[in-house]
Scaffold this motif. Structure first.
Motif, short mmCIF file in Angstrom:
data_model
loop_
_atom_site.label_atom_id
_atom_site.label_comp_id
_atom_site.label_asym_id
_atom_site.label_seq_id
_atom_site.Cartn_x
_atom_site.Cartn_y
_atom_site.Cartn_z
N SER A 161 0.84 -1.01 -0.05
CA SER A 161 0.05 0.13 0.18
C SER A 161 1.04 1.30 0.04
CB SER A 161 -0.90 -0.02 1.19
OG SER A 161 0.04 -0.20 2.27
N LEU A 162 2.19 1.20 0.45
CA LEU A 162 3.06 2.47 0.36
C LEU A 162 3.61 2.43 -0.97
CD1 LEU A 162 4.75 1.89 3.74
CD2 LEU A 162 2.89 3.36 3.13
N GLY A 163 3.32 1.65 -1.98
CA GLY A 163 4.01 1.61 -3.26
C GLY A 163 5.56 0.93 -3.49
N LYS A 164 5.71 0.33 -2.22
CA LYS A 164 6.95 -0.55 -2.48
C LYS A 164 6.73 -2.05 -3.15
CE LYS A 164 10.29 -2.11 1.08
NZ LYS A 164 10.69 -1.87 2.57
N TYR A 165 7.75 -2.14 -4.13
CA TYR A 165 7.77 -3.18 -4.90
C TYR A 165 8.58 -4.42 -4.37
CZ TYR A 165 5.45 -0.44 -8.32
OH TYR A 165 4.58 0.30 -9.04
N TYR A 166 8.05 -5.64 -4.59
CA TYR A 166 8.80 -6.91 -4.11
C TYR A 166 8.87 -7.71 -5.16
CZ TYR A 166 7.80 -5.19 0.70
OH TYR A 166 7.82 -4.54 1.81
N ILE A 167 10.01 -8.47 -5.04
CA ILE A 167 10.30 -9.53 -6.03
C ILE A 167 10.26 -10.99 -5.74
CG2 ILE A 167 11.88 -10.43 -8.19
CD1 ILE A 167 12.91 -7.42 -8.23
N LEU A 168 9.49 -11.80 -6.07
CA LEU A 168 9.30 -12.88 -5.37
C LEU A 168 9.82 -14.15 -6.69
CD1 LEU A 168 5.27 -13.16 -5.32
CD2 LEU A 168 6.81 -11.83 -3.59
N ASP A 169 9.71 -15.50 -5.92
CA ASP A 169 9.65 -16.64 -6.85
C ASP A 169 11.09 -16.71 -7.62
OD1 ASP A 169 8.98 -18.90 -8.09
OD2 ASP A 169 7.30 -17.78 -9.49
N TRP A 170 12.11 -16.94 -6.89
CA TRP A 170 13.71 -17.11 -7.33
C TRP A 170 13.86 -18.35 -7.73
CZ3 TRP A 170 16.45 -12.66 -8.14
CH2 TRP A 170 15.88 -11.44 -7.75
N MET A 171 13.01 -19.15 -7.74
CA MET A 171 13.65 -20.83 -8.10
C MET A 171 14.41 -20.92 -9.45
SD MET A 171 11.24 -24.14 -9.04
CE MET A 171 10.53 -24.27 -7.73
N ASP A 172 14.09 -20.10 -10.45
CA ASP A 172 14.89 -20.37 -11.48
C ASP A 172 15.86 -19.25 -11.70
OD1 ASP A 172 13.08 -22.24 -12.74
OD2 ASP A 172 11.65 -20.63 -13.20
N ALA A 173 16.59 -18.55 -10.48
CA ALA A 173 17.38 -17.67 -10.64
C ALA A 173 18.88 -18.28 -11.10
CB ALA A 173 17.66 -17.07 -9.33
N PHE A 174 19.54 -17.59 -11.79
CA PHE A 174 20.87 -17.95 -12.25
C PHE A 174 22.02 -16.85 -12.12
CE2 PHE A 174 18.37 -17.21 -16.05
CZ PHE A 174 19.29 -16.41 -16.66
N SER A 175 23.16 -17.11 -12.69
CA SER A 175 24.27 -16.01 -12.63
C SER A 175 24.57 -16.41 -14.09
CB SER A 175 25.49 -16.39 -11.79
OG SER A 175 26.59 -15.70 -12.31
N GLY A 176 24.37 -14.86 -14.86
CA GLY A 176 24.40 -15.08 -16.14
C GLY A 176 24.23 -13.75 -17.07
N ASP A 177 24.20 -13.86 -18.29
CA ASP A 177 24.15 -12.63 -19.28
C ASP A 177 22.60 -11.99 -18.82
OD1 ASP A 177 24.22 -10.65 -21.00
OD2 ASP A 177 24.46 -12.26 -23.00
N TYR A 178 22.64 -10.53 -18.59
CA TYR A 178 21.38 -9.90 -18.25
C TYR A 178 20.55 -10.01 -19.51
CZ TYR A 178 22.56 -5.87 -20.81
OH TYR A 178 23.19 -4.86 -21.96
N VAL A 179 21.01 -10.01 -21.01
CA VAL A 179 20.03 -10.06 -21.85
C VAL A 179 19.58 -11.42 -22.23
CG1 VAL A 179 20.37 -9.80 -24.58
CG2 VAL A 179 22.12 -8.48 -23.24
#
Ligand SMILES: Nc1ncnc2c1ncn2[C@@H]1O[C@H](COP(=O)(O)OP(=O)(O)O)[C@@H](O)[C@H]1O
Ligand SMILES: [Mg+2]
Length: 266
Positions: A161-179
């Motif tokens: 409600s304060l307009g703060k954003y959260y990022i969820l669901d990191w199962m598929d995260a990896f270290s890689g090329d942002y593109v």
């Protein structure tokens, strides 16, 4: 147990108390992947200051596995779009900005894009050997590897409600090329199915929008400043990854999308 407060693709989300939720995976869902989600989010909580739900603990309840998380008192952008589909267009810039924030970090200990995707690509029977080689070459290109979410879309972003954003669901995260991470989001916007639990009218509206508007190009433009050659190679790689791991019914449209990129020059 109470009624779920939200649904994942293979999980239900239950409120435990005012400050925590349980993401309980369906029976038979691979424990290894749930462990991956838990390990990834612990690394991200330790090594970044991104707004994410804090992981509390992983549990086994009878024959199901789940993760307790800090409760985010907010709404997912997907749920906001269900109330007003036009918001899909006004939130695009915010989504791309959050994505760029993720890519500011390097997190040691995460699997690399090569570790995560080469086995998948080598083992699939949905790509021929030439196609596999092409994709594996892009996958292995030497780039500066950064934190990539792997499944960045509006269902995995919440706003409070304060307009703060959260990022969820990191199962598929990896270290890689942002593109590649941007291309995975772009391809997802163009070929993925809407989740089954949403009302039919929205399901079909989404399917219609996807076909009429070029949502992949739109997202690439929103993210901005990526070299055209890198875009084309990573769109091809991302669509090959989606094709290889896709388990839904519209396989033909995934293959069709892959072939369209393959035959394009840029
Ligand atoms: N920590 C949380 N606090 C509040 N709601 C959550 C939380 N985690 C997930 N949710 C809700 O559950 C939905 C699905 O969660 P998600 O982790 O994305 O599942 P899946 O991995 O199946 O996609 C989200 O869109 C959100 O509405
Ligand atoms: Mg999700």
């Amino acid at each position: 147990m109470n009624r779920p407060i939200a649904f994942g693709r293979c999980s239900k989300i239950f409120e435990v108390d005012k400050s925590s939720i349980l993401k309980l995976y369906d029976k038979g869902f691979a424990d290894e992947k749930i462990q991956q989600e838990y390990d990834n989010i612990k690394l991200i909580a330790t090594h970044t200051d991104l707004n994410i739900p804090k992981p509390l603990k992983m549990v086994k309840l009878n024959d199901q596995t789940g993760i307790y998380y800090q409760k985010i008192s907010g709404t997912s952008l997907m749920d906001l779009f269900l109330i007003n589909p036009l918001r899909y267009f006004t939130y695009g810039k915010i989504i791309a900005k959050l994505h760029r924030q993720v890519h500011q970090y390097q997190v040691n200990g995460l699997k690399t894009q090569i570790e995560v995707f080469s086995k998948l690509l080598k083992n699939t029977n949905r790509l021929n050997s030439n196609e596999k080689e092409l994709l594996l070459n892009t996958l292995r290109l030497k780039k500066r590897f950064v934190l990539c979410h792997g499944d960045f879309h509006h269902g995995n972003i919440m706003v409070d409600s304060l307009g703060k954003y959260y990022i969820l669901d990191w199962m598929d995260a990896f270290s890689g090329d942002y593109v590649l991470d941007v291309a995975l989001t772009a391809v997802n916007a163009s070929v993925s199915d809407a989740p089954k639990h949403i009302p039919h009218i929205y399901y079909y509206a989404y399917e219609f929008i996807k076909r009429v508007l070029k949502l992949d190009r739109r997202y690439l433009n929103l993210y901005g400043s990526i070299e055209p050659r890198a875009i084309r190679d990573n769109l091809l790689l991302a669509s090959g990854i989606h094709l290889a791991r896709f388990s839904g019914s519209n396989l033909a449209s995934h293959r069709h999308y892959f072939e369209a990129i393959l035959s394009s020059k840029t």
